[in-house]
Design a protein around this motif. Structure first.
Motif, PDB file in Angstrom:
ATOM      1  N   ALA A   2       5.658  -5.854  -7.566  1.00 62.32           N
ATOM      2  CA  ALA A   2       4.557  -6.456  -7.613  1.00 62.32           C
ATOM      3  C   ALA A   2       3.390  -5.871  -6.825  1.00 62.32           C
ATOM      4  CB  ALA A   2       4.862  -8.011  -7.021  1.00 62.32           C
ATOM      5  N   GLU A   3       3.603  -5.268  -5.995  1.00 68.90           N
ATOM      6  CA  GLU A   3       2.512  -4.375  -5.132  1.00 68.90           C
ATOM      7  C   GLU A   3       2.277  -3.037  -5.541  1.00 68.90           C
ATOM      8  OE1 GLU A   3       2.125  -2.686  -0.809  1.00 68.90           O
ATOM      9  OE2 GLU A   3       3.057  -4.756  -0.808  1.00 68.90           O
ATOM     10  N   LEU A  31      11.469  -1.460  -1.862  1.00 68.94           N
ATOM     11  CA  LEU A  31      12.557  -1.166  -2.540  1.00 68.94           C
ATOM     12  C   LEU A  31      13.826  -1.752  -1.967  1.00 68.94           C
ATOM     13  CD1 LEU A  31      13.611   0.567  -5.132  1.00 68.94           C
ATOM     14  CD2 LEU A  31      13.977   2.593  -3.934  1.00 68.94           C
ATOM     15  N   ALA A  32      14.084  -1.591  -0.797  1.00 68.14           N
ATOM     16  CA  ALA A  32      14.984  -2.341   0.112  1.00 68.14           C
ATOM     17  C   ALA A  32      15.106  -3.948  -0.248  1.00 68.14           C
ATOM     18  CB  ALA A  32      14.859  -1.882   1.678  1.00 68.14           C
ATOM     19  N   THR A  33      13.663  -4.231  -0.210  1.00 67.43           N
ATOM     20  CA  THR A  33      13.920  -5.680  -0.579  1.00 67.43           C
ATOM     21  C   THR A  33      14.166  -6.102  -2.099  1.00 67.43           C
ATOM     22  OG1 THR A  33      11.861  -5.975   0.873  1.00 67.43           O
ATOM     23  CG2 THR A  33      11.952  -7.842  -0.597  1.00 67.43           C
ATOM     24  N   TYR A  83       2.937   9.991   1.862  1.00 63.76           N
ATOM     25  CA  TYR A  83       3.398   9.464   3.210  1.00 63.76           C
ATOM     26  C   TYR A  83       3.501   8.090   3.184  1.00 63.76           C
ATOM     27  CZ  TYR A  83       4.754   9.308   8.004  1.00 63.76           C
ATOM     28  OH  TYR A  83       5.333   9.132   8.884  1.00 63.76           O
ATOM     29  N   CYS A  84       2.211   7.417   2.926  1.00 61.97           N
ATOM     30  CA  CYS A  84       1.983   6.131   3.113  1.00 61.97           C
ATOM     31  C   CYS A  84       2.640   5.072   1.994  1.00 61.97           C
ATOM     32  CB  CYS A  84       0.491   5.599   3.045  1.00 61.97           C
ATOM     33  SG  CYS A  84       0.009   6.377   4.799  1.00 61.97           S
ATOM     34  N   ARG A  85       2.536   5.990   0.694  1.00 61.00           N
ATOM     35  CA  ARG A  85       3.309   5.187  -0.410  1.00 61.00           C
ATOM     36  C   ARG A  85       4.644   5.447  -0.071  1.00 61.00           C
ATOM     37  NH1 ARG A  85       2.110   3.866  -5.915  1.00 61.00           N
ATOM     38  NH2 ARG A  85       3.883   4.721  -6.978  1.00 61.00           N
ATOM     39  N   THR A  86       5.193   6.391   0.158  1.00 62.78           N
ATOM     40  CA  THR A  86       6.711   6.631   0.348  1.00 62.78           C
ATOM     41  C   THR A  86       7.308   5.397   1.430  1.00 62.78           C
ATOM     42  OG1 THR A  86       6.505   8.747  -0.049  1.00 62.78           O
ATOM     43  CG2 THR A  86       8.722   8.154   0.977  1.00 62.78           C
ATOM     44  N   GLU A  87       6.358   5.471   2.663  1.00 61.76           N
ATOM     45  CA  GLU A  87       6.794   4.495   3.576  1.00 61.76           C
ATOM     46  C   GLU A  87       6.816   3.133   3.170  1.00 61.76           C
ATOM     47  OE1 GLU A  87       4.219   3.116   7.636  1.00 61.76           O
ATOM     48  OE2 GLU A  87       3.835   4.783   6.466  1.00 61.76           O
ATOM     49  N   ARG A  88       5.655   2.615   2.359  1.00 59.79           N
ATOM     50  CA  ARG A  88       5.719   1.256   1.815  1.00 59.79           C
ATOM     51  C   ARG A  88       6.703   1.079   0.852  1.00 59.79           C
ATOM     52  NH1 ARG A  88       0.499   1.341  -0.179  1.00 59.79           N
ATOM     53  NH2 ARG A  88       0.504   0.225  -1.737  1.00 59.79           N
ATOM     54  N   VAL A  98      15.041  -8.661  -7.310  1.00 60.74           N
ATOM     55  CA  VAL A  98      13.610  -8.900  -8.161  1.00 60.74           C
ATOM     56  C   VAL A  98      13.035  -7.773  -8.671  1.00 60.74           C
ATOM     57  CG1 VAL A  98      11.245  -9.988  -7.952  1.00 60.74           C
ATOM     58  CG2 VAL A  98      13.486 -11.173  -7.024  1.00 60.74           C
ATOM     59  N   GLY A  99      12.566  -7.622  -9.758  1.00 64.74           N
ATOM     60  CA  GLY A  99      11.911  -6.335 -10.201  1.00 64.74           C
ATOM     61  C   GLY A  99      12.645  -5.158 -10.678  1.00 64.74           C
TER      62      GLY A  99
END
Ligand code: C2E
Ligand code: CA
Ligand code: CA
Length: 467
Positions: free
Chosen positions: A239-240, A196-198, A186-191, A204-205
């Protein structure tokens, strides 16, 4: 501030919502600071009950405020208080508190004897849009919700807030219940949604790999293979989070409403690279691009794709759209769209055939040109007569219907031989090459022009096609 006065002995003794006008039931301008203290006190007090915290965001409220020229927060709060009271009367959840915690944010705390019972009804009542009769214009409510089993209310506030964050990303009117068994995901999806939007915005990426699809052909020295198509496959190195597989980020893009901009970027990048490949010896004749069901929401995508293809200097007939059976079962609109894509000149491939809602009837009903036999059938073909029979009958039926077949995940010479004998025209898999980055694809093509198409693992590349 309290719908239920914490001093009173049982939640059932909650006073009716009409008394909110007295000013004791809620704190309109209290904010988090005052609400947090009250929440904590109530949670401690009702620690032996199951608790449910609903965090609401009244999207559109700002617009309403501009229209009405006043602070409609109080009206929303009054409406939420009466909803909470109604829910308390109808189901097992008793409203303990409703408060305004921000300009457009509200929380409602409920208690019950056992968690999750009747929660759908509770959320339905709380999350309905606030109707225009109250505010002069509808205000959509976005909702995050968390539960705590009896005696463990610790993360309730943070969990409800996290659920609201994800719901916000999904758009106004969404609701999400925090699932404690899936916290990590859940936290991973949220992040991931935010990152992904960015990545889509900044470009980039994100990149595209290309996997060769080959055709059996007579080449100098006997039967061999030539390059027929390349399949574009999206890649994301964050990057993250590091390298994220498309099997993970494509579903996230779909659920977060990001698949259309991502899909356009893939189509655009792939068409431009295909134009470069076109000028090289041994170039493929077809570019294959994966398209999600979530991209096919309106007829405008057809003109959109034609525009991208033509701007890159290609024709739609050079581009194949890979769709899955889930699109096929989506009903009429998807079918109409596929017909419109066909009419515009695109080729259509049915991807992952044999998985999901597999039905041979789709082969006849949908305007498709190619069937891609799923990797799972190809890999089991050697050991399982059942899988082999499916592969065989699919190829045969496709041939009767005048469709091409491509086998995915071909890893051994044996599989390639059997598939070719069965009449499968096109093969794709690690036997020929795994997906390749743009420079690796150019090198691979140069190698094919020089030495012919070699099967087996290329000593210069690893399984991911990195040189
Ligand atoms: P897919 O369309 O079925 O793509 C084939 C997948 O199988 C690719 O995984 C590829 O790397 C892998 N593969 C190919 N040959 C072999 C083989 O011989 N052995 C093994 N073990 N694997 C092989 P990948 O690149 O991780 O993509 C996964 C899925 O993500 C794709 O499955 C596709 O459904 C989706 N996807 C990728 N890019 C896009 C995109 O741009 N848009 C959409 N909507 N979906 C995409
Ligand atoms: Ca595919
Ligand atoms: Ca596939």
């Amino acid at each position: 501030m309290y719908l239920h006065d914490p001093a009173s002995p049982t939640p059932r003794a909650a006073r009716p919502a009409t008394t909110h006008a007295s000013g004791v039931l809620w704190a309109p301008q209290g904010g988090w600071a005052s609400a947090a203290g009250s929440l904590k006190r109530l949670m401690d007090q009702h620690g032996s009950a199951a608790l449910c915290l609903v965090h609401l965001d009244a999207s559109g409220l700002q617009r309403v405020q501009e229209l009405v020229g006043s602070d409609s927060g109080e009206m929303v709060l009054a409406e939420l208080v009466s909803r909470a009271a109604r829910a308390s009367q109808a189901g097992p959840w008793i409203a303990l508190m409703v408060a305004r915690v921000g300009r457009h944010e509200f929380v409602a705390l409920f208690g019950a004897d056992s968690a999750h019972l009747g929660v759908d009804d509770l959320l339905k009542v709380m999350g309905r849009p606030i109707d225009g009769a109250v505010l002069g214009s509808d205000a959509l409510l976005t909702l995050g919700c968390a539960f705590a089993p009896p005696g463990q209310p610790t993360d309730l506030v943070a969990n409800a807030r996290a659920a609201l964050e994800v719901a916000r990303l999904r758009g106004p009117g969404s609701g999400l219940v925090f699932d404690p068994s899936r916290t990590e995901l859940y936290c991973r999806t949220e992040r991931m949604e935010g990152l992904l939007a960015t990545a889509i915005k900044t470009r980039v990426g994100l990149s595209i790999d290309y996997q060769p699809v080959v055709a059996r052909a007579d080449v100098p020295g006997g039967p061999g293979y030539t390059l027929h198509a390349v399949e574009a496959l999206a890649r994301w190195r964050c990057a993250e989070l590091g390298k994220v597989s498309p099997a993970e980020f494509i579903p996230v893009a779909e659920s977060a409403g990001l698949i259309s901009p991502l899909g356009r970027q893939v189509m655009d990048g792939a068409c431009n690279f295909f134009k470069v490949l076109e000028r090289l010896p041994g170039a493929p004749v077809l570019l294959s691009v994966n398209v999600s069901a979530a991209q096919l929401t309106h007829m405008g995508v057809v003109a959109d794709f034609v525009g991208i293809v033509r701007t890159a200097g290609l024709w739609p007939k050079q581009v194949q759209l890979e769709i899955t059976e889930s699109i096929a079962v989506r009903g009429l609109r998807a079918r109409d769209l596929l017909c419109a894509f066909k009419a515009a000149g695109f080729r259509i491939a049915l991807d992952d055939f044999g998985t999901g809602y597999s039905s041979l009837a789709y082969l006849n009903e949908l305007p498709i040109d190619t069937v891609k036999i799923d990797r799972s059938f190809v890999s089991e073909m050697e050991s399982s007569p059942y899988h082999r029979a499916i592969v065989e009958s699919t190829i045969r039926l496709a041939a009767v219907l005048g469709l091409d077949t491509t086998a995915e995940g071909v890893e051994t010479e044996f599989q390639a031989e059997v598939l070719t004998e069965l009449g499968c025209k096109h093969l794709q898999g690690s036997l020929f090459s795994m997906p390749l980055s743009e420079p690796a694809m150019r090198l691979w093509l140069a190698g094919v022009a020089l030495r012919g198409l070699q099967t087996g693992k290329d000593p210069h590349t690893d399984r991911n096609g990195q040189v």
